[in-house]
Design a protein around this motif. Structure first.
Motif, PDB file in Angstrom:
ATOM      1  N   ALA A  68       0.839  -1.202   0.000  1.00 53.28           N
ATOM      2  CA  ALA A  68       0.000   0.000   0.000  1.00 53.28           C
ATOM      3  C   ALA A  68       0.868   1.244   0.000  1.00 53.28           C
ATOM      4  CB  ALA A  68      -0.928  -0.020   1.207  1.00 53.28           C
ATOM      5  N   ARG A  69       1.903   1.241   0.824  1.00 55.44           N
ATOM      6  CA  ARG A  69       2.813   2.394   0.857  1.00 55.44           C
ATOM      7  C   ARG A  69       3.485   2.597  -0.496  1.00 55.44           C
ATOM      8  NH1 ARG A  69       5.016   0.760   6.722  1.00 55.44           N
ATOM      9  NH2 ARG A  69       3.943   2.331   7.995  1.00 55.44           N
ATOM     10  N   ALA A  70       3.890   1.499  -1.139  1.00 55.94           N
ATOM     11  CA  ALA A  70       4.554   1.599  -2.439  1.00 55.94           C
ATOM     12  C   ALA A  70       3.606   2.161  -3.494  1.00 55.94           C
ATOM     13  CB  ALA A  70       5.075   0.228  -2.859  1.00 55.94           C
ATOM     14  N   LEU A  71       2.347   1.725  -3.471  1.00 54.51           N
ATOM     15  CA  LEU A  71       1.370   2.235  -4.429  1.00 54.51           C
ATOM     16  C   LEU A  71       1.146   3.741  -4.239  1.00 54.51           C
ATOM     17  CD1 LEU A  71      -1.322  -0.593  -4.510  1.00 54.51           C
ATOM     18  CD2 LEU A  71       0.086   0.178  -6.424  1.00 54.51           C
ATOM     19  N   LEU A  72       1.059   4.171  -2.990  1.00 52.52           N
ATOM     20  CA  LEU A  72       0.867   5.594  -2.718  1.00 52.52           C
ATOM     21  C   LEU A  72       2.072   6.408  -3.164  1.00 52.52           C
ATOM     22  CD1 LEU A  72      -0.796   5.386   0.806  1.00 52.52           C
ATOM     23  CD2 LEU A  72      -1.908   5.960  -1.361  1.00 52.52           C
ATOM     24  N   GLN A  73       3.258   5.870  -2.959  1.00 50.66           N
ATOM     25  CA  GLN A  73       4.462   6.562  -3.406  1.00 50.66           C
ATOM     26  C   GLN A  73       4.480   6.686  -4.918  1.00 50.66           C
ATOM     27  OE1 GLN A  73       7.035   8.042  -1.504  1.00 50.66           O
ATOM     28  NE2 GLN A  73       7.393   8.896  -3.535  1.00 50.66           N
ATOM     29  N   GLN A  74       4.091   5.609  -5.627  1.00 51.20           N
ATOM     30  CA  GLN A  74       4.040   5.657  -7.083  1.00 51.20           C
ATOM     31  C   GLN A  74       3.021   6.684  -7.562  1.00 51.20           C
ATOM     32  OE1 GLN A  74       3.275   1.662  -8.394  1.00 51.20           O
ATOM     33  NE2 GLN A  74       5.169   0.856  -7.506  1.00 51.20           N
ATOM     34  N   ALA A  75       1.871   6.750  -6.875  1.00 47.63           N
ATOM     35  CA  ALA A  75       0.848   7.721  -7.242  1.00 47.63           C
ATOM     36  C   ALA A  75       1.356   9.148  -7.034  1.00 47.63           C
ATOM     37  CB  ALA A  75      -0.420   7.485  -6.431  1.00 47.63           C
ATOM     38  N   LEU A  78       3.761  10.025  -9.760  1.00 47.74           N
ATOM     39  CA  LEU A  78       3.053  10.274 -11.006  1.00 47.74           C
ATOM     40  C   LEU A  78       2.452  11.677 -11.033  1.00 47.74           C
ATOM     41  CD1 LEU A  78       2.062   9.146 -13.696  1.00 47.74           C
ATOM     42  CD2 LEU A  78       0.034   8.281 -12.523  1.00 47.74           C
ATOM     43  N   ARG A  79       1.898  12.092  -9.895  1.00 47.64           N
ATOM     44  CA  ARG A  79       1.333  13.446  -9.829  1.00 47.64           C
ATOM     45  C   ARG A  79       2.415  14.497 -10.043  1.00 47.64           C
ATOM     46  NH1 ARG A  79      -1.402  11.380  -5.189  1.00 47.64           N
ATOM     47  NH2 ARG A  79      -3.595  10.932  -5.612  1.00 47.64           N
ATOM     48  N   ARG A  80       3.565  14.285  -9.417  1.00 45.26           N
ATOM     49  CA  ARG A  80       4.650  15.256  -9.589  1.00 45.26           C
ATOM     50  C   ARG A  80       5.107  15.328 -11.047  1.00 45.26           C
ATOM     51  NH1 ARG A  80       6.307  13.575  -4.268  1.00 45.26           N
ATOM     52  NH2 ARG A  80       7.506  11.857  -5.144  1.00 45.26           N
ATOM     53  N   GLN A  81       5.206  14.181 -11.692  1.00 42.92           N
ATOM     54  CA  GLN A  81       5.616  14.167 -13.090  1.00 42.92           C
ATOM     55  C   GLN A  81       4.567  14.840 -13.962  1.00 42.92           C
ATOM     56  OE1 GLN A  81       6.401  10.082 -14.077  1.00 42.92           O
ATOM     57  NE2 GLN A  81       7.916   9.852 -12.455  1.00 42.92           N
ATOM     58  N   ALA A  82       3.305  14.589 -13.673  1.00 38.90           N
ATOM     59  CA  ALA A  82       2.221  15.144 -14.480  1.00 38.90           C
ATOM     60  C   ALA A  82       2.164  16.654 -14.390  1.00 38.90           C
ATOM     61  CB  ALA A  82       0.882  14.550 -14.046  1.00 38.90           C
ATOM     62  N   ARG A 106       0.324  15.348   2.970  1.00 37.01           N
ATOM     63  CA  ARG A 106      -0.551  16.211   2.184  1.00 37.01           C
ATOM     64  C   ARG A 106       0.171  16.906   1.033  1.00 37.01           C
ATOM     65  NH1 ARG A 106      -3.030  19.429   7.142  1.00 37.01           N
ATOM     66  NH2 ARG A 106      -3.686  20.929   5.558  1.00 37.01           N
ATOM     67  N   THR A 107       1.482  17.050   1.133  1.00 38.30           N
ATOM     68  CA  THR A 107       2.215  17.757   0.083  1.00 38.30           C
ATOM     69  C   THR A 107       3.014  16.843  -0.829  1.00 38.30           C
ATOM     70  OG1 THR A 107       4.129  18.093   1.559  1.00 38.30           O
ATOM     71  CG2 THR A 107       2.436  19.823   1.514  1.00 38.30           C
ATOM     72  N   ALA A 108       3.079  15.560  -0.505  1.00 40.76           N
ATOM     73  CA  ALA A 108       3.942  14.645  -1.253  1.00 40.76           C
ATOM     74  C   ALA A 108       3.578  14.592  -2.736  1.00 40.76           C
ATOM     75  CB  ALA A 108       3.869  13.247  -0.642  1.00 40.76           C
ATOM     76  N   GLY A 109       2.305  14.738  -3.042  1.00 44.52           N
ATOM     77  CA  GLY A 109       1.888  14.606  -4.429  1.00 44.52           C
ATOM     78  C   GLY A 109       2.022  15.861  -5.258  1.00 44.52           C
ATOM     79  N   VAL A 110       2.428  16.979  -4.667  1.00 44.77           N
ATOM     80  CA  VAL A 110       2.441  18.219  -5.437  1.00 44.77           C
ATOM     81  C   VAL A 110       3.802  18.889  -5.523  1.00 44.77           C
ATOM     82  CG1 VAL A 110       0.012  18.691  -4.958  1.00 44.77           C
ATOM     83  CG2 VAL A 110       1.753  19.601  -3.419  1.00 44.77           C
ATOM     84  N   ASP A 268       5.095  35.799  -5.081  1.00 40.75           N
ATOM     85  CA  ASP A 268       5.639  34.475  -5.407  1.00 40.75           C
ATOM     86  C   ASP A 268       4.547  33.662  -6.095  1.00 40.75           C
ATOM     87  OD1 ASP A 268       6.870  32.027  -5.576  1.00 40.75           O
ATOM     88  OD2 ASP A 268       7.665  32.059  -3.536  1.00 40.75           O
ATOM     89  N   THR A 269       4.633  33.579  -7.398  1.00 37.50           N
ATOM     90  CA  THR A 269       3.605  32.886  -8.181  1.00 37.50           C
ATOM     91  C   THR A 269       4.067  31.523  -8.686  1.00 37.50           C
ATOM     92  OG1 THR A 269       4.343  34.010 -10.202  1.00 37.50           O
ATOM     93  CG2 THR A 269       2.592  35.085  -8.913  1.00 37.50           C
ATOM     94  N   ARG A 270       5.159  31.004  -8.154  1.00 38.39           N
ATOM     95  CA  ARG A 270       5.645  29.697  -8.609  1.00 38.39           C
ATOM     96  C   ARG A 270       4.601  28.612  -8.380  1.00 38.39           C
ATOM     97  NH1 ARG A 270      10.904  29.052  -5.274  1.00 38.39           N
ATOM     98  NH2 ARG A 270       9.685  30.390  -3.882  1.00 38.39           N
ATOM     99  N   ALA A 271       4.439  27.747  -9.358  1.00 40.47           N
ATOM    100  CA  ALA A 271       3.414  26.714  -9.282  1.00 40.47           C
ATOM    101  C   ALA A 271       3.625  25.789  -8.092  1.00 40.47           C
ATOM    102  CB  ALA A 271       3.403  25.894 -10.582  1.00 40.47           C
ATOM    103  N   SER A 272       4.878  25.471  -7.779  1.00 43.48           N
ATOM    104  CA  SER A 272       5.153  24.544  -6.679  1.00 43.48           C
ATOM    105  C   SER A 272       4.737  25.144  -5.346  1.00 43.48           C
ATOM    106  CB  SER A 272       6.636  24.174  -6.656  1.00 43.48           C
ATOM    107  OG  SER A 272       7.448  25.338  -6.552  1.00 43.48           O
ATOM    108  N   VAL A 273       5.017  26.439  -5.141  1.00 42.92           N
ATOM    109  CA  VAL A 273       4.646  27.105  -3.889  1.00 42.92           C
ATOM    110  C   VAL A 273       3.131  27.185  -3.767  1.00 42.92           C
ATOM    111  CG1 VAL A 273       4.739  29.276  -2.605  1.00 42.92           C
ATOM    112  CG2 VAL A 273       6.792  28.399  -3.749  1.00 42.92           C
ATOM    113  N   ARG A 274       2.463  27.587  -4.837  1.00 36.10           N
ATOM    114  CA  ARG A 274       1.000  27.689  -4.804  1.00 36.10           C
ATOM    115  C   ARG A 274       0.368  26.327  -4.569  1.00 36.10           C
ATOM    116  NH1 ARG A 274      -0.014  32.186  -2.967  1.00 36.10           N
ATOM    117  NH2 ARG A 274       1.847  33.356  -3.454  1.00 36.10           N
ATOM    118  N   ALA A 275       0.964  25.283  -5.142  1.00 39.89           N
ATOM    119  CA  ALA A 275       0.424  23.932  -4.962  1.00 39.89           C
ATOM    120  C   ALA A 275       0.528  23.488  -3.502  1.00 39.89           C
ATOM    121  CB  ALA A 275       1.160  22.946  -5.868  1.00 39.89           C
ATOM    122  N   VAL A 276       1.635  23.822  -2.853  1.00 39.88           N
ATOM    123  CA  VAL A 276       1.798  23.468  -1.436  1.00 39.88           C
ATOM    124  C   VAL A 276       0.804  24.239  -0.579  1.00 39.88           C
ATOM    125  CG1 VAL A 276       3.361  23.573   0.542  1.00 39.88           C
ATOM    126  CG2 VAL A 276       4.210  22.791  -1.670  1.00 39.88           C
TER     127      VAL A 276
END
Length: 309
Positions: A68-75, A78-82, A106-110, A268-276
């Protein structure tokens, strides 16, 4: 089976307590229990042995947890790559003494968040955001601070403060009957001293000056014993166990609240900061801030001010 159900499974497995897991996930306890049962039905196995007093992973649950942990990490990968964030520079976040228990989750995917180990007072952390030393900070700020330093803030948490008293009486105590400590070390306690002074002026509580760092810790308990009256407990003392000769008492008329803001630079309009920022502050509710609670008039979330900045 849904990814969120796997996140719920992992959270309960790590906390071994449905109540703590629900608080970490910001969902209601009954909803969490229902989702775990739905996951068990989908998988056709029992993941936990549970009764009113304890929770334990079953043998099957233990064997499925790494996957389960591995699947969540893969997900999350994938979100970060997307979103094109996987190769970006880390978002640097500072804090004072509190941060959400599930911040990384909460921030791992962004984005890749780097939590700064340099713990400093609120005004110092806000200043570091303003000068670019860090990108985000979880701290206490007032509306003038935001305007002066060209910052913006979103509500991320709130502490409902309580009183500490000698004796055995645990009944609510009116704000006007309290003592509130301020410290001569204005560098370390600037924000708290400001908050305490405004609270005393608005409610009639008595300000007591200290010079020993006694706003929190063992010195705070000694002040409570010496004053022999209820004393407001600061945000830094919210999780400190009380000595057996002292008691915790709710504060009413009104209940003081200390807000935590997630602060960033306005430009600061960087996408990564706004996503967090969105990941940490969206759909959190009001944290119990209502007509019975007190905030300084200059608090960004006070009903006596304009909308949050």
């Amino acid at each position: 089976m849904e990814l969120r159900q796997l996140r719920y499974f992992v959270a309960v497995a790590e906390e071994m307590n449905f109540g703590r897991a629900a608080e970490r996930l910001h969902i209601a306890g009954p909803s969490l229990s229902q989702q775990i049962k739905a996951l068990e039905r989908d998988l056709g196995v029992r993941l936990f042995d549970r009764d009113r007093r304890s929770v334990a992973l079953t043998t099957i649950g233990e064997s499925l947890l790494p996957g389960a942990r591995a699947l969540l990490q893969q997900a999350d990968d994938l979100r970060r790559q997307a979103t094109g964030l996987s190769g970006t520079e880390a978002v640097r976040l500072g804090y004072v003494n509190w941060r959400p228990a599930d911040l990384v989750e909460r921030t791992a995917g962004v984005a890749r968040v780097q939590v700064d180990a340099w713990v400093l007072p609120s005004h110092a952390q806000a200043g570091r955001v303003a000068d670019g030393s860090i990108d985000l900070a979880i701290c206490w700020v007032q509306t003038p601070d935001l305007a002066d330093q060209d910052l913006t803030a979103r509500l991320i948490g709130a502490d409902h403060l309580y009183a500490v008293s000698t004796g055995t009486d645990t009944s609510p105590v009116a704000a006007k009957d309290l003592a509130v400590l301020v410290d001569s070390d204005t560098l370390s306690w600037s924000s708290w001293n400001l908050y305490a002074g405004q609270f005393a002026r608005d409610t009639g509580a008595t300000v007591v000056q200290t010079d020993d760092g006694g706003v929190t810790g063992p010195a705070f308990f000694e002040h409570v014993r010496r004053l022999r009256r209820p004393v407001v407990n600061s945000p830094k003392g919210q999780t400190t166990p009380l000595p057996p000769d002292l008691v915790r008492r709710p504060i009413v008329d009104p209940t003081p609240c200390w807000t935590w803001s997630l602060v960033t630079r306005r430009d600061d309009t960087r996408a990564s900061v706004r996503a967090v920022v969105d990941a940490l502050t969206t759909d959190l509710g009001t944290f119990g801030l209502d007509d019975s609670t007190w905030l300084p008039a200059t608090d960004p979330y006070s009903r006596r001010t304009a909308d949050p900045v």
